[in-house]
Design a protein around this motif. Structure first.
Motif, PDB file in Angstrom:
ATOM      1  N   SER A 321       1.156  -0.779  -0.171  1.00  0.00           N
ATOM      2  CA  SER A 321      -0.013  -0.144   0.093  1.00  0.00           C
ATOM      3  C   SER A 321       1.511   1.302   0.135  1.00  0.00           C
ATOM      4  CB  SER A 321      -0.849  -0.003   0.835  1.00  0.00           C
ATOM      5  OG  SER A 321      -1.743   1.411   1.318  1.00  0.00           O
ATOM      6  N   VAL A 322       0.451   1.949  -0.975  1.00  0.00           N
ATOM      7  CA  VAL A 322       1.797   3.125  -0.961  1.00  0.00           C
ATOM      8  C   VAL A 322       1.091   3.908  -0.025  1.00  0.00           C
ATOM      9  CG1 VAL A 322       0.726   4.882  -3.017  1.00  0.00           C
ATOM     10  CG2 VAL A 322       3.006   4.856  -2.471  1.00  0.00           C
ATOM     11  N   GLU A 323      -0.142   4.205   0.313  1.00  0.00           N
ATOM     12  CA  GLU A 323      -1.129   4.766   0.591  1.00  0.00           C
ATOM     13  C   GLU A 323      -0.539   4.871   2.598  1.00  0.00           C
ATOM     14  OE1 GLU A 323      -3.381   4.429  -2.546  1.00  0.00           O
ATOM     15  OE2 GLU A 323      -2.842   2.727  -1.155  1.00  0.00           O
ATOM     16  N   TYR A 324      -0.542   3.539   2.874  1.00  0.00           N
ATOM     17  CA  TYR A 324       0.540   3.174   4.168  1.00  0.00           C
ATOM     18  C   TYR A 324       1.711   3.331   4.418  1.00  0.00           C
ATOM     19  CZ  TYR A 324       1.556   0.507   8.392  1.00  0.00           C
ATOM     20  OH  TYR A 324       2.234   0.003   9.116  1.00  0.00           O
ATOM     21  N   VAL A 325       2.593   3.192   3.069  1.00  0.00           N
ATOM     22  CA  VAL A 325       4.261   3.860   3.391  1.00  0.00           C
ATOM     23  C   VAL A 325       4.521   5.754   3.527  1.00  0.00           C
ATOM     24  CG1 VAL A 325       4.863   0.911   2.446  1.00  0.00           C
ATOM     25  CG2 VAL A 325       4.764   3.550   1.293  1.00  0.00           C
ATOM     26  N   ILE A 326       3.338   6.248   2.267  1.00  0.00           N
ATOM     27  CA  ILE A 326       4.082   7.518   2.550  1.00  0.00           C
ATOM     28  C   ILE A 326       2.934   8.004   4.175  1.00  0.00           C
ATOM     29  CG2 ILE A 326       2.761   9.465   2.169  1.00  0.00           C
ATOM     30  CD1 ILE A 326       2.966   8.324  -1.017  1.00  0.00           C
ATOM     31  N   ALA A 327       1.935   7.621   4.518  1.00  0.00           N
ATOM     32  CA  ALA A 327       1.676   7.979   5.478  1.00  0.00           C
ATOM     33  C   ALA A 327       2.585   7.435   6.557  1.00  0.00           C
ATOM     34  CB  ALA A 327       0.275   7.363   6.111  1.00  0.00           C
ATOM     35  N   LYS A 328       2.818   6.648   7.259  1.00  0.00           N
ATOM     36  CA  LYS A 328       4.142   5.430   7.998  1.00  0.00           C
ATOM     37  C   LYS A 328       5.312   7.324   7.789  1.00  0.00           C
ATOM     38  CE  LYS A 328       2.435   3.205  10.871  1.00  0.00           C
ATOM     39  NZ  LYS A 328       2.783   2.603  12.592  1.00  0.00           N
ATOM     40  N   LEU A 329       6.021   7.278   6.839  1.00  0.00           N
ATOM     41  CA  LEU A 329       7.110   8.234   7.055  1.00  0.00           C
ATOM     42  C   LEU A 329       6.602   9.257   7.118  1.00  0.00           C
ATOM     43  CD1 LEU A 329       9.713   7.705   5.704  1.00  0.00           C
ATOM     44  CD2 LEU A 329       9.571   7.982   3.545  1.00  0.00           C
ATOM     45  N   LEU A 330       5.419   9.788   6.541  1.00  0.00           N
ATOM     46  CA  LEU A 330       5.468  11.142   6.975  1.00  0.00           C
ATOM     47  C   LEU A 330       5.323  11.582   8.581  1.00  0.00           C
ATOM     48  CD1 LEU A 330       2.922  12.227   4.339  1.00  0.00           C
ATOM     49  CD2 LEU A 330       5.045  13.404   4.551  1.00  0.00           C
ATOM     50  N   TYR A 331       4.357  10.755   9.144  1.00  0.00           N
ATOM     51  CA  TYR A 331       3.729  10.329  10.574  1.00  0.00           C
ATOM     52  C   TYR A 331       5.715   9.896  11.728  1.00  0.00           C
ATOM     53  CZ  TYR A 331       0.570  10.672  14.432  1.00  0.00           C
ATOM     54  OH  TYR A 331       0.290  10.685  15.700  1.00  0.00           O
ATOM     55  N   ASN A 332       5.947   9.750  11.159  1.00  0.00           N
ATOM     56  CA  ASN A 332       7.009   9.171  12.236  1.00  0.00           C
ATOM     57  C   ASN A 332       9.079   8.844  11.445  1.00  0.00           C
ATOM     58  OD1 ASN A 332       5.667   7.393  13.639  1.00  0.00           O
ATOM     59  ND2 ASN A 332       5.582   5.769  12.416  1.00  0.00           N
ATOM     60  N   HIS A 333       8.466   9.477  10.345  1.00  0.00           N
ATOM     61  CA  HIS A 333      10.170  10.512   9.630  1.00  0.00           C
ATOM     62  C   HIS A 333      11.384   8.773   9.346  1.00  0.00           C
ATOM     63  CE1 HIS A 333       9.858  14.331   9.449  1.00  0.00           C
ATOM     64  NE2 HIS A 333       8.788  14.357  10.085  1.00  0.00           N
ATOM     65  N   GLN A 334      10.796   7.520   9.621  1.00  0.00           N
ATOM     66  CA  GLN A 334      11.214   6.223   8.825  1.00  0.00           C
ATOM     67  C   GLN A 334      10.287   4.896   9.220  1.00  0.00           C
ATOM     68  OE1 GLN A 334      13.346   5.317  12.658  1.00  0.00           O
ATOM     69  NE2 GLN A 334      11.644   5.122  13.922  1.00  0.00           N
ATOM     70  N   LEU A 335      10.897   4.046   8.344  1.00  0.00           N
ATOM     71  CA  LEU A 335      10.347   2.915   8.581  1.00  0.00           C
ATOM     72  C   LEU A 335      10.395   1.372   8.829  1.00  0.00           C
ATOM     73  CD1 LEU A 335       9.330   3.177   4.905  1.00  0.00           C
ATOM     74  CD2 LEU A 335       7.247   3.158   6.805  1.00  0.00           C
ATOM     75  N   THR A 336      10.294   1.077   9.783  1.00  0.00           N
ATOM     76  CA  THR A 336      10.744  -0.013  10.505  1.00  0.00           C
ATOM     77  C   THR A 336      10.271  -1.339  10.214  1.00  0.00           C
ATOM     78  OG1 THR A 336       9.289  -0.077  12.891  1.00  0.00           O
ATOM     79  CG2 THR A 336      10.790   1.610  12.143  1.00  0.00           C
ATOM     80  N   LEU A 337      10.668  -2.548  10.887  1.00  0.00           N
ATOM     81  CA  LEU A 337       9.848  -4.013  10.400  1.00  0.00           C
ATOM     82  C   LEU A 337       8.896  -4.018  11.219  1.00  0.00           C
ATOM     83  CD1 LEU A 337      12.659  -6.268  11.922  1.00  0.00           C
ATOM     84  CD2 LEU A 337      11.989  -6.262   9.978  1.00  0.00           C
ATOM     85  N   GLU A 338       8.499  -3.257  12.097  1.00  0.00           N
ATOM     86  CA  GLU A 338       7.479  -3.279  13.563  1.00  0.00           C
ATOM     87  C   GLU A 338       6.089  -3.048  12.088  1.00  0.00           C
ATOM     88  OE1 GLU A 338      10.552  -2.353  14.324  1.00  0.00           O
ATOM     89  OE2 GLU A 338      10.795  -4.441  15.504  1.00  0.00           O
ATOM     90  N   ASP A 339       6.805  -1.642  12.093  1.00  0.00           N
ATOM     91  CA  ASP A 339       5.096  -0.896  11.189  1.00  0.00           C
ATOM     92  C   ASP A 339       5.027  -2.322  10.294  1.00  0.00           C
ATOM     93  OD1 ASP A 339       6.210   1.670  11.890  1.00  0.00           O
ATOM     94  OD2 ASP A 339       7.628   1.932  10.802  1.00  0.00           O
ATOM     95  N   PHE A 340       5.118  -2.964   9.493  1.00  0.00           N
ATOM     96  CA  PHE A 340       4.550  -4.083   8.469  1.00  0.00           C
ATOM     97  C   PHE A 340       3.900  -5.656   9.175  1.00  0.00           C
ATOM     98  CE2 PHE A 340       7.552  -1.369   6.409  1.00  0.00           C
ATOM     99  CZ  PHE A 340       6.704  -0.418   5.503  1.00  0.00           C
ATOM    100  N   PHE A 341       3.835  -5.476  10.343  1.00  0.00           N
ATOM    101  CA  PHE A 341       3.699  -6.804  11.345  1.00  0.00           C
ATOM    102  C   PHE A 341       2.235  -6.566  11.208  1.00  0.00           C
ATOM    103  CE2 PHE A 341       7.819  -7.468  14.065  1.00  0.00           C
ATOM    104  CZ  PHE A 341       8.150  -7.645  13.138  1.00  0.00           C
ATOM    105  N   GLU A 342       1.476  -8.177  11.583  1.00  0.00           N
ATOM    106  CA  GLU A 342      -0.039  -8.199  12.233  1.00  0.00           C
ATOM    107  C   GLU A 342      -0.635  -8.133  12.771  1.00  0.00           C
ATOM    108  OE1 GLU A 342      -2.875 -11.110  10.704  1.00  0.00           O
ATOM    109  OE2 GLU A 342      -0.976 -11.552  11.252  1.00  0.00           O
ATOM    110  N   LYS A 343      -0.694  -6.032  13.068  1.00  0.00           N
ATOM    111  CA  LYS A 343      -1.211  -5.285  14.012  1.00  0.00           C
ATOM    112  C   LYS A 343      -2.067  -4.392  12.960  1.00  0.00           C
ATOM    113  CE  LYS A 343       2.716  -2.361  14.779  1.00  0.00           C
ATOM    114  NZ  LYS A 343       3.476  -2.008  15.640  1.00  0.00           N
ATOM    115  N   GLU A 344      -3.227  -3.519  14.400  1.00  0.00           N
ATOM    116  CA  GLU A 344      -4.040  -2.440  13.287  1.00  0.00           C
ATOM    117  C   GLU A 344      -3.398  -1.172  12.786  1.00  0.00           C
ATOM    118  OE1 GLU A 344      -7.611  -2.621  15.793  1.00  0.00           O
ATOM    119  OE2 GLU A 344      -7.673  -4.769  15.671  1.00  0.00           O
TER     120      GLU A 344
END
Length: 444
Positions: A321-344
């Motif tokens: 999902s490009v929507e998800y990765v953009i939102a995560k990156l804008l919000y946290n300024h990084q992407l981590t392993l935990e961002d892509f686990f099965e959690k809400e």
């Protein structure tokens, strides 16, 4: 000599042209594969898969990367393939439009464990496997993927079968038989993206490739030895395999040109253009989240085919999902392993995702060095004052035209398998596959 045999002969006869550059690229693939496998270590789904196979089949002699347990060779190929692709952190080849290494390496390791050869021969076999997958991937046509097939498994199984057949030195007849069985066993649909079945495609492809070669090595099952024409007639826009499948001696090897694409984040590579675009915007501008009004993401037609989730519900779906990765990156300024686990997904991220709009522009031409060919992504962020922040990416970081250095790949290994990284020189000095397996299992 039939077409499939001509194809095999053209590639295997060219093996004498494999040089240090190709072998260094293959070593990068191995290093990245080890790092990726250890990044997935101790995931509960992987643990359950291993335990289910131990309960059903018992203990074997083949190692599982990152685990103490051992399985039969065929089951180790399955589990290692599953592990390598579980996080979607594994390398990509743009010609395959998928993850050939994650099928080839586990399958080859299963074969090598009981059949010691030189380390150079292992690398050459891996290179042969990538070449076969890349040639089929670049000629079969985009519709194979766009119609819903998961090319990592459908094409990867053929590359893995070729790698194993070459490793064992099968004669042309048995080699062609193995390719034919692998083509018959092709499977995997993109409808499973965003679920734990997607990495299972890779594991099953590795297992099936291993078995296709075993059936052929021992003359257990005899089948059609000219299945490449049937492959193209069934899966391609064209009815016959093109002559460009046949490798000429002066053509470069696919593991070097265009080369492997190594990942910095555990998500689909189709996101990477947008990730780099957002990172560049963040470097240049202070952009408070609360000021963002809309985010437009512009693709070429079918440029986001793999990104099937516009409203993902968890991190696994968020990998696609490009929507998800953009939102995560804008919000946290990084992407981590935990961002892509099965959690809400949090309400804050959901709110930001709702501001993303995908559009397509066929009038924009990709740069000549774009990877994949013809691809680009433009991110335009508009704030509530009407200011627009725009970045375009044609060659994301990690792709062959904007590659990671060996040191950067070793940094990934250091992060997830520090003992292997500290003993990395051992990998470059290996003599045989027995030493390779020891290094992978123990870290040296």
């Amino acid at each position: 000599m039939n077409f499939t045999q001509r194809f095999i002969q053209s590639i295997t006869a060219s093996a004498i042209t494999i040089g240090n550059e190709e072998k260094l690229s293959a070593q990068k693939g191995l290093i990245d594969g080890i790092a990726t496998a250890f990044a997935a270590q101790n995931n509960e789904v992987i643990n359950q898969l291993i335990q289910s196979l131990l309960s059903e089949q018992g203990v074997g002699q083949s190692p599982i990367i990152g685990y103490e347990q051992k399985l039969s060779a065929r089951d180790a190929a399955l589990v290692n393939g599953y592990i390598l692709h579980y996080l979607d952190y594994d390398d990509v080849h743009s010609d395959v439009r998928g993850h050939a290494s994650s099928v080839i390496i586990p399958s080859l390791l299963a074969t090598a464990n009981g059949n010691q050869r030189s380390y150079d021969h292992f690398l050459e076999s891996y290179i042969i496997g990538i070449e076969v997958a890349a040639r089929i991937g670049r000629t079969i046509g985009s519709q194979h993927y766009e119609k819903g097939w998961h090319t990592s498994s459908t094409i990867g199984i053929i590359g893995a079968a070729a790698a194993n057949a070459y490793y064992l030195g099968l004669d042309q007849n048995n080699f062609a038989n193995a390719i034919g069985i692998a083509i018959t066993e092709m499977s995997g649909l993109r409808a499973q993206f965003g679920t734990d079945v997607k990495p299972l495609h890779i594991g099953l492809a590795a297992q099936k490739a291993y078995m296709a070669v075993k059936y052929s090595e021992f003359n257990v099952v005899d089948g059609n030895k000219d299945m490449l024409p049937a492959l193209f007639a069934t899966y391609s826009e064209q009815q016959d395999p093109p002559d460009s499948l046949i490798k000429e001696d002066n053509e470069s090897w696919a593991i070097v040109n265009p080369g492997l694409w190594f990942k910095l984040h555990p998500c689909c590579s189709a996101n990477y253009h947008a990730i780099d675009a957002v990172k560049n915007i963040q470097k240049k501008y202070a952009l408070p989240i609360e000021t963002i009004d809309t985010i437009n993401v512009i693709f070429p037609l079918q440029g986001d085919a793999a990104l099937k989730f516009t409203k993902p519900t968890n991190g696994i779906e968020g990998r696609f999902s490009v929507e998800y990765v953009i939102a995560k990156l804008l919000y946290n300024h990084q992407l981590t392993l935990e961002d892509f686990f099965e959690k809400e997904i949090s309400t804050e991220i959901q709110s930001l995702m709702s501001k993303v709009r995908r559009t397509y522009d066929e009038t924009i031409k990709a740069q000549s060095n774009a990877l994949p060919k013809g691809r680009f992504t433009i991110v335009e962020i508009r704030d509530n004052l009407g200011e627009i922040y725009r970045e375009r990416i044609d060659t994301p970081k990690g792709s062959p035209n904007h590659p990671l250095t060996m040191d950067e790949i070793i940094e990934k290994l250091t992060l997830y398998a520090p003992k292997h990284a500290s003993n990395i020189q051992q990998l470059f000095n290996l003599n045989n596959t027995g030493e390779l397996i020891t290094y992978i299992v123990t870290g040296g």
